[in-house]
Motif scaffolding. Structure first.
Motif, PDB file in Angstrom:
ATOM      1  N   ALA A 223       9.017  29.872  15.724  1.00 59.06           N
ATOM      2  CA  ALA A 223       9.225  30.121  17.139  1.00 59.06           C
ATOM      3  C   ALA A 223      10.585  29.638  17.584  1.00 59.06           C
ATOM      4  O   ALA A 223      10.806  28.480  17.903  1.00 59.06           O
ATOM      5  CB  ALA A 223       8.159  29.516  18.044  1.00 59.06           C
ATOM      6  N   ALA A 224      11.500  30.554  17.610  1.00 58.47           N
ATOM      7  CA  ALA A 224      12.830  30.291  18.144  1.00 58.47           C
ATOM      8  C   ALA A 224      13.227  31.564  18.882  1.00 58.47           C
ATOM      9  O   ALA A 224      12.689  32.632  18.625  1.00 58.47           O
ATOM     10  CB  ALA A 224      13.804  29.995  17.018  1.00 58.47           C
ATOM     11  N   ARG A 225      14.137  31.410  19.814  1.00 56.70           N
ATOM     12  CA  ARG A 225      14.552  32.605  20.553  1.00 56.70           C
ATOM     13  C   ARG A 225      15.584  33.403  19.761  1.00 56.70           C
ATOM     14  O   ARG A 225      15.794  34.576  20.003  1.00 56.70           O
ATOM     15  CB  ARG A 225      15.098  32.214  21.927  1.00 56.70           C
ATOM     16  CG  ARG A 225      14.013  31.626  22.829  1.00 56.70           C
ATOM     17  CD  ARG A 225      14.532  31.355  24.212  1.00 56.70           C
ATOM     18  NE  ARG A 225      14.889  32.598  24.877  1.00 56.70           N
ATOM     19  CZ  ARG A 225      15.558  32.647  26.022  1.00 56.70           C
ATOM     20  NH1 ARG A 225      15.943  31.555  26.612  1.00 56.70           N
ATOM     21  NH2 ARG A 225      15.842  33.804  26.571  1.00 56.70           N
ATOM     22  N   LEU A 226      16.243  32.745  18.824  1.00 61.47           N
ATOM     23  CA  LEU A 226      17.156  33.396  17.901  1.00 61.47           C
ATOM     24  C   LEU A 226      18.236  34.245  18.560  1.00 61.47           C
ATOM     25  O   LEU A 226      18.411  35.417  18.222  1.00 61.47           O
ATOM     26  CB  LEU A 226      16.359  34.243  16.890  1.00 61.47           C
ATOM     27  CG  LEU A 226      15.390  33.459  16.013  1.00 61.47           C
ATOM     28  CD1 LEU A 226      14.568  34.396  15.147  1.00 61.47           C
ATOM     29  CD2 LEU A 226      16.135  32.456  15.139  1.00 61.47           C
ATOM     30  N   PRO A 227      18.982  33.662  19.496  1.00 56.44           N
ATOM     31  CA  PRO A 227      20.133  34.387  20.011  1.00 56.44           C
ATOM     32  C   PRO A 227      21.193  34.512  18.911  1.00 56.44           C
ATOM     33  O   PRO A 227      21.126  33.803  17.907  1.00 56.44           O
ATOM     34  CB  PRO A 227      20.644  33.492  21.150  1.00 56.44           C
ATOM     35  CG  PRO A 227      20.159  32.126  20.813  1.00 56.44           C
ATOM     36  CD  PRO A 227      18.864  32.314  20.070  1.00 56.44           C
ATOM     37  N   GLU A 228      22.163  35.399  19.143  1.00 53.88           N
ATOM     38  CA  GLU A 228      23.164  35.724  18.127  1.00 53.88           C
ATOM     39  C   GLU A 228      23.828  34.487  17.521  1.00 53.88           C
ATOM     40  O   GLU A 228      23.967  34.379  16.300  1.00 53.88           O
ATOM     41  CB  GLU A 228      24.248  36.587  18.789  1.00 53.88           C
ATOM     42  CG  GLU A 228      24.558  37.859  18.059  1.00 53.88           C
ATOM     43  CD  GLU A 228      25.425  38.749  18.927  1.00 53.88           C
ATOM     44  OE1 GLU A 228      26.647  38.682  18.738  1.00 53.88           O
ATOM     45  OE2 GLU A 228      24.897  39.493  19.789  1.00 53.88           O
ATOM     46  N   GLU A 229      24.240  33.555  18.413  1.00 58.96           N
ATOM     47  CA  GLU A 229      24.991  32.408  17.890  1.00 58.96           C
ATOM     48  C   GLU A 229      24.110  31.522  17.003  1.00 58.96           C
ATOM     49  O   GLU A 229      24.587  30.964  16.013  1.00 58.96           O
ATOM     50  CB  GLU A 229      25.657  31.610  19.025  1.00 58.96           C
ATOM     51  CG  GLU A 229      24.753  31.060  20.121  1.00 58.96           C
ATOM     52  CD  GLU A 229      24.366  32.070  21.208  1.00 58.96           C
ATOM     53  OE1 GLU A 229      24.585  33.298  21.027  1.00 58.96           O
ATOM     54  OE2 GLU A 229      23.812  31.645  22.239  1.00 58.96           O
ATOM     55  N   ALA A 230      22.818  31.426  17.336  1.00 54.36           N
ATOM     56  CA  ALA A 230      21.912  30.628  16.510  1.00 54.36           C
ATOM     57  C   ALA A 230      21.729  31.284  15.144  1.00 54.36           C
ATOM     58  O   ALA A 230      21.706  30.603  14.112  1.00 54.36           O
ATOM     59  CB  ALA A 230      20.564  30.448  17.197  1.00 54.36           C
ATOM     60  N   VAL A 231      21.605  32.604  15.131  1.00 54.08           N
ATOM     61  CA  VAL A 231      21.425  33.314  13.862  1.00 54.08           C
ATOM     62  C   VAL A 231      22.681  33.177  13.009  1.00 54.08           C
ATOM     63  O   VAL A 231      22.608  32.939  11.797  1.00 54.08           O
ATOM     64  CB  VAL A 231      21.090  34.805  14.113  1.00 54.08           C
ATOM     65  CG1 VAL A 231      21.051  35.577  12.803  1.00 54.08           C
ATOM     66  CG2 VAL A 231      19.757  34.932  14.853  1.00 54.08           C
ATOM     67  N   ALA A 232      23.851  33.269  13.655  1.00 48.23           N
ATOM     68  CA  ALA A 232      25.114  33.123  12.910  1.00 48.23           C
ATOM     69  C   ALA A 232      25.187  31.727  12.285  1.00 48.23           C
ATOM     70  O   ALA A 232      25.550  31.575  11.110  1.00 48.23           O
ATOM     71  CB  ALA A 232      26.296  33.354  13.851  1.00 48.23           C
ATOM     72  N   MET A 233      24.806  30.711  13.081  1.00 48.50           N
ATOM     73  CA  MET A 233      24.831  29.337  12.569  1.00 48.50           C
ATOM     74  C   MET A 233      23.860  29.187  11.395  1.00 48.50           C
ATOM     75  O   MET A 233      24.207  28.645  10.338  1.00 48.50           O
ATOM     76  CB  MET A 233      24.472  28.364  13.711  1.00 48.50           C
ATOM     77  CG  MET A 233      24.460  26.888  13.344  1.00 48.50           C
ATOM     78  SD  MET A 233      22.925  26.324  12.596  1.00 48.50           S
ATOM     79  CE  MET A 233      21.834  26.242  14.025  1.00 48.50           C
ATOM     80  N   MET A 234      22.639  29.704  11.571  1.00 51.16           N
ATOM     81  CA  MET A 234      21.640  29.549  10.510  1.00 51.16           C
ATOM     82  C   MET A 234      22.053  30.300   9.243  1.00 51.16           C
ATOM     83  O   MET A 234      21.834  29.824   8.128  1.00 51.16           O
ATOM     84  CB  MET A 234      20.275  30.052  10.996  1.00 51.16           C
ATOM     85  CG  MET A 234      19.689  29.211  12.132  1.00 51.16           C
ATOM     86  SD  MET A 234      18.124  29.910  12.740  1.00 51.16           S
ATOM     87  CE  MET A 234      16.964  28.717  12.098  1.00 51.16           C
ATOM     88  N   SER A 235      22.663  31.463   9.439  1.00 51.50           N
ATOM     89  CA  SER A 235      23.106  32.245   8.272  1.00 51.50           C
ATOM     90  C   SER A 235      24.154  31.473   7.495  1.00 51.50           C
ATOM     91  O   SER A 235      24.117  31.397   6.262  1.00 51.50           O
ATOM     92  CB  SER A 235      23.706  33.584   8.716  1.00 51.50           C
ATOM     93  OG  SER A 235      22.747  34.346   9.391  1.00 51.50           O
ATOM     94  N   GLU A 236      25.099  30.890   8.238  1.00 49.70           N
ATOM     95  CA  GLU A 236      26.196  30.159   7.590  1.00 49.70           C
ATOM     96  C   GLU A 236      25.649  28.925   6.860  1.00 49.70           C
ATOM     97  O   GLU A 236      25.964  28.699   5.693  1.00 49.70           O
ATOM     98  CB  GLU A 236      27.227  29.768   8.654  1.00 49.70           C
ATOM     99  CG  GLU A 236      28.534  29.197   8.100  1.00 49.70           C
ATOM    100  CD  GLU A 236      28.464  27.691   7.871  1.00 49.70           C
ATOM    101  OE1 GLU A 236      28.878  27.259   6.782  1.00 49.70           O
ATOM    102  OE2 GLU A 236      27.967  26.955   8.752  1.00 49.70           O
ATOM    103  N   VAL A 237      24.815  28.166   7.555  1.00 54.19           N
ATOM    104  CA  VAL A 237      24.327  26.904   6.980  1.00 54.19           C
ATOM    105  C   VAL A 237      23.458  27.157   5.743  1.00 54.19           C
ATOM    106  O   VAL A 237      23.640  26.524   4.698  1.00 54.19           O
ATOM    107  CB  VAL A 237      23.532  26.088   8.034  1.00 54.19           C
ATOM    108  CG1 VAL A 237      22.826  24.903   7.387  1.00 54.19           C
ATOM    109  CG2 VAL A 237      24.456  25.617   9.150  1.00 54.19           C
ATOM    110  N   THR A 238      22.536  28.122   5.850  1.00 59.40           N
ATOM    111  CA  THR A 238      21.611  28.340   4.728  1.00 59.40           C
ATOM    112  C   THR A 238      22.320  28.963   3.525  1.00 59.40           C
ATOM    113  O   THR A 238      21.837  28.855   2.403  1.00 59.40           O
ATOM    114  CB  THR A 238      20.423  29.238   5.127  1.00 59.40           C
ATOM    115  OG1 THR A 238      20.929  30.456   5.698  1.00 59.40           O
ATOM    116  CG2 THR A 238      19.524  28.545   6.143  1.00 59.40           C
TER     117      THR A 238
END
Lengths: 546, 289
Positions: free
Chosen positions: A238-253
């Motif tokens: 459960a996250a709202r997953l706005p663009e910047e959050a997805v970009a951050m998660m993609s980079e980190v993972t």
């Protein structure tokens, strides 16, 4: 190409064809095979890695219901009743009374150099202090000049000091709100119940507005906790997953040293069903090996201990009003129908049995419109479901992920207060789920309770409450079933069982490396199995060297 | 010369399909230069009529006449704090609750915020379906709780039911809504002075604008030349005026100060009045049959 063959004292494969082996061969982050060294040498040149020769290897554990914000929370002062390990491996002793809570907060206070910095704490649970409440005067003893806020373990209550109330403009008389108890002086006691009340003060004590969000450091720390608990795949449910959050998660993972596969689900709230589906289809395209996007989490009701879950007749044992719906049946139906049509995978949060019943009704109707052979829609928590509901789940092809840990932490509360003795026995009915062939996982809901699937398995096997009572003997499951639930069981609810959850040819080389053997430990000691670390996609992560 | 005033908030409640969004659009269309900030749970398919939209950016839509519309998603409290801090400040916040929300709970939360005040809870009821829905296996108690939270019930879509049925529904609503004022509407076109009490903030004029359905309402002004106990006066006005929907004005308190009085349905509020204001109370009632 050179293969790596790991030797081990014992490898629990979860593959019934050869459940226990001594060696596993890995190539390109995947399992070539599990068997004897002689068998595996047939795959060609190899390097024998004996790091784990005296360890037990299990399939990497899968946490099917957690929140990555557990990583973020460790920035704040832990004041929980139980011992708990932080991402750096330090075990924080549980605090056993209000004085101890204050002492722990004082230690943190002494380390703050900015006089205006707030002091946030988390995981307070006065249930274990005979329900003696922490009030603002207590917290004022820690500091009267900086704002202090302590979140309860349930996440539903916040205790703050006078300064925090003052900053929020609430240190005044005349407040009339059920979530704001008042003292004899007519001023708030500092206890704030429910998100509507917590938010306006929370921002002053250092709790971010969006409690579901997880920042970069938090995501990194969350994965460290995964390594320490043997987890190689975890949901961020459960996250709202706005663009910047997805970009951050993609980079980190995607970092070479990121040790976990994260499965974030898009929270349904705040957008129309149509926009939700569009967003999720878009997210799906952005998936990568270690970031699996494209699923939906729908929250249907609240929590049982917060009396906001929707329960069927005769309602709450203490006579509290029935809880709250967080979605209408119409919208739930729309999301289910559109998801079935587009092949999108949904997990629903239902705590009360009335909420569960609504999901079952909507699914039954949805499946009539859009017959789907393998939807694997999963009821999350589903704590109060009765046997008839489990029979329906089976018929509708649904999975369930039960909140086994809850039984330990709040089982006594449910028995005495929320649902009463009889229904408390059936809560988190693991045995009933398996008996009715409902595919089942069990979970921690970290940070509500600590991440740690082996502890979760212990909860499901022993059904002990915090006071030491066995609650619901008939719903106990055996160790083998519990180990299945935290590997293949959870993987199945995520449609990842073809990739992870067992150690056999073709699967990801995801392993939990254990010091003790969970199969030969006494069942009542399962939670004490020591974790050395993990192997994820063939990469070795030692908890001691994080 | 006016003290910094709290922004009034009107909560619009009611189940799905009862006409909340239509009402919001109606209010925006008749805002008459007042800056309304509309908070909606989500931007659905055209929650706001397209011709009212000037610009759209993230969670905020700018509308003609200085109005704005924001979606609050899962954090209503933050959204209200944000909107109240906008400059220029909105004159009135209109909060469209989600179909399953309990408006009374939202009202309680408002009491904790320092720069806004509850103006009233307006709950819409679909004349055709509300009674049946109140018996729904899952939603029945939620709908009953919404109605019992209401100061004013807008009984909507009255053109779709017979006169007898309307009468019966109105009586039923009176029972289950704690005697809220029940106002009949078609297409949610209730007069803005009924929905938003504080719409005329500084000037005291007979009911502003022309109600759309002039036959349903009457308004009159009480001169209030003599000093009264404001609370006693309000209670008596409510008791003696069964058809009262709203009242607002200024009166001389027994201690010699001037007070602002606001009444919506059965609820009243007394506060300090702006200096130098002329006494008098405007009363809006449903016209007797």
């Amino acid at each position: 190409m050179t293969n790596t063959i790991f030797s081990a004292k014992k490898i629990i494969t979860m593959n019934p064809a050869r459940p226990h082996v001594t060696h596993v061969a890995v190539r390109e982050g995947r399992v070539l095979g599990a068997g004897t060294l002689e068998e595996l040498s047939g795959w060609g040149d190899y390097v024998l890695d004996e790091t784990f020769k005296d360890k037990v290897i299990m399939p990497g554990l899968v946490e099917g219901h957690s929140h990555a914000m557990e990583g973020t929370l460790w920035k704040y002062t832990y004041v929980g009743f139980f011992d708990r390990m932080d991402p750096h491996g330090k075990v924080w002793g549980g605090v056993k009374g209000i004085d101890a809570v204050l002492a722990r907060l004082k230690e943190s206070e002494a380390k703050l150099s900015d006089p205006d910095a707030p002091l946030p704490g988390w995981s307070l649970d006065p249930i274990y202090f005979n329900n003696e409440r922490v009030n603002r005067h207590d917290l004022d003893k820690v500091s009267s000049t900086r704002a202090i806020g302590v979140m309860h373990a349930s996440g539903h209550i916040l205790n703050v000091n006078s300064k925090a109330l003052e900053l929020a403009g609430l240190l005044k008389t005349g407040i009339d709100h059920p979530g704001v108890p008042l003292g004899d002086d007519g001023l708030p006691t500092g206890e704030l119940k429910g998100p509507d009340v917590m938010t306006p003060v929370g921002v002053h004590v250092g709790f971010d507005r969006d409690m579901l969000s997880c920042d970069e450091d938090g995501l990194v720390d969350f994965a460290k906790l995964c390594v320490r608990t043997g987890v190689t795949t975890a949901t961020d449910l459960a996250a709202r997953l706005p663009e910047e959050a997805v970009a951050m998660m993609s980079e980190v993972t995607a970092r070479d040293d990121y040790p976990a596969r994260i499965v974030p689900l898009r929270f349904h709230h705040g957008v129309t069903p149509k926009d939700l589906i569009e967003h999720v289809l878009q997210l799906k395209e952005q998936s990568s090996d270690r970031l699996r996007l494209g699923m939906i989490k729908v929250v249907v009701d609240g929590s049982i201990q917060g009396f906001s879950a929707r329960v069927r007749w005769p309602g709450y044992y203490n006579g509290a009003d029935n809880g709250l719906w967080y979605i209408s049946p119409e919208q739930l139906s729309e999301i289910i129908n559109m998801s079935l049509e587009k092949g999108i995978h949904i997990h629903t949060h239902t705590n009360g049995d009335e909420a569960t019943e609504l999901v079952l009704d909507c699914m039954e109707e949805g499946l009539r419109q859009h017959p789907s052979r393998d939807h694997r829609f999963t009821l999350q928590h589903c704590q109060l479901a009765d046997r008839a509901q489990f029979r329906r789940m089976a018929k509708l092809g649904m999975c369930v992920n039960l909140f086994a840990n809850h039984h330990f932490y709040w089982g006594d509360e449910h028995y005495n207060l929320t649902v009463g003795p009889e229904r408390a026995l059936r809560m988190n009915a693991c045995a009933t789920a398996l008996e009715n062939n409902v595919p089942m996982a069990i979970h921690s809901d970290a940070p509500i309770t600590p991440l740690g699937p082996l502890f979760t398995a212990w909860c499901a096997v022993n059904r002990l409450t915090a006071s030491g009572r066995t609650q619901g003997e008939s719903e106990k499951i055996d160790v083998a079933a519990a180990l299945y639930a935290i590997t293949l069981g959870a993987a199945y609810t995520l449609k990842l069982d073809g990739e992870i959850g067992s150690i056999e040819t073709g699967k990801r080389a995801d392993f939990a490396i254990l010091v003790d053997d969970p199969e030969s430990m006494p069942p009542e000691k399962l939670k004490d199995v020591r974790v050395w670390g993990t192997v994820q996609d063939g990469r070795i992560f030692s908890a001691a060297e994080l | 010369m006016f003290p910094e005033q709290n922004i009034p908030v009107t909560i619009i409640g009611g189940y799905l399909g009862s006409g909340k969004t239509t009402l919001v659009n109606h209010l925006l269309r008749n805002a008459n230069g007042k800056k309304l900030a509309v908070l909606v749970n989500e931007f659905g398919e055209l929650p706001i009529d397209a011709d009212l939209i000037e610009a759209e950016e993230g969670d905020i839509i700018s509308l003609s006449g200085g109005c704005v519309c924001c979606s609050y998603g899962n954090d209503l409290t933050s959204a209200i704090i944000d909107v109240a801090q906008m400059r220029p400040a909105p004159d009135h916040i209109v909060l469209e609750a989600s179909g399953v929300a309990l408006p009374g709970a939202i009202a309680s939360s408002l009491s904790l915020l320092n720069n806004c005040t509850l103006d009233g809870i307006v709950v819409l009821a679909d004349a055709e379906t509300v009674q049946k829905k109140s018996q729904d296996k899952y939603m029945g108690d939620t709908i009953s709780r919404q109605l019992s939270d209401a100061d004013i019930v807008l009984l909507n879509k009255t053109d779709l039911v017979s006169a007898d049925r309307l009468l019966q529904t109105r009586e039923w609503l009176k029972q289950c809504s704690n005697n809220a004022s029940v106002v009949d509407t078609v297409h949610s076109t209730a007069p803005i002075s009924v929905v938003l009490q504080d719409f005329e903030r500084s000037a005291l004029k007979p009911a502003s604008g022309k109600p759309h359905d002039t036959s349903q309402f009457e308004s009159y002004k009480l001169d209030m030349e003599e000093a009264v106990d404001p609370k006693k006066f309000a209670s008596e006005l409510i008791t003696n005026t069964p058809e009262l929907v709203r009242a607002k004005g200024f009166l001389l308190d027994l201690d010699g100060t001037v007070k602002t009085l606001q009444i919506v349905g059965q609820r009243f509020m007394v506060s300090a009045a702006p200096q130098g204001i002329e006494c008098g109370v405007i009363v809006i009632c449903i016209r007797g049959d």
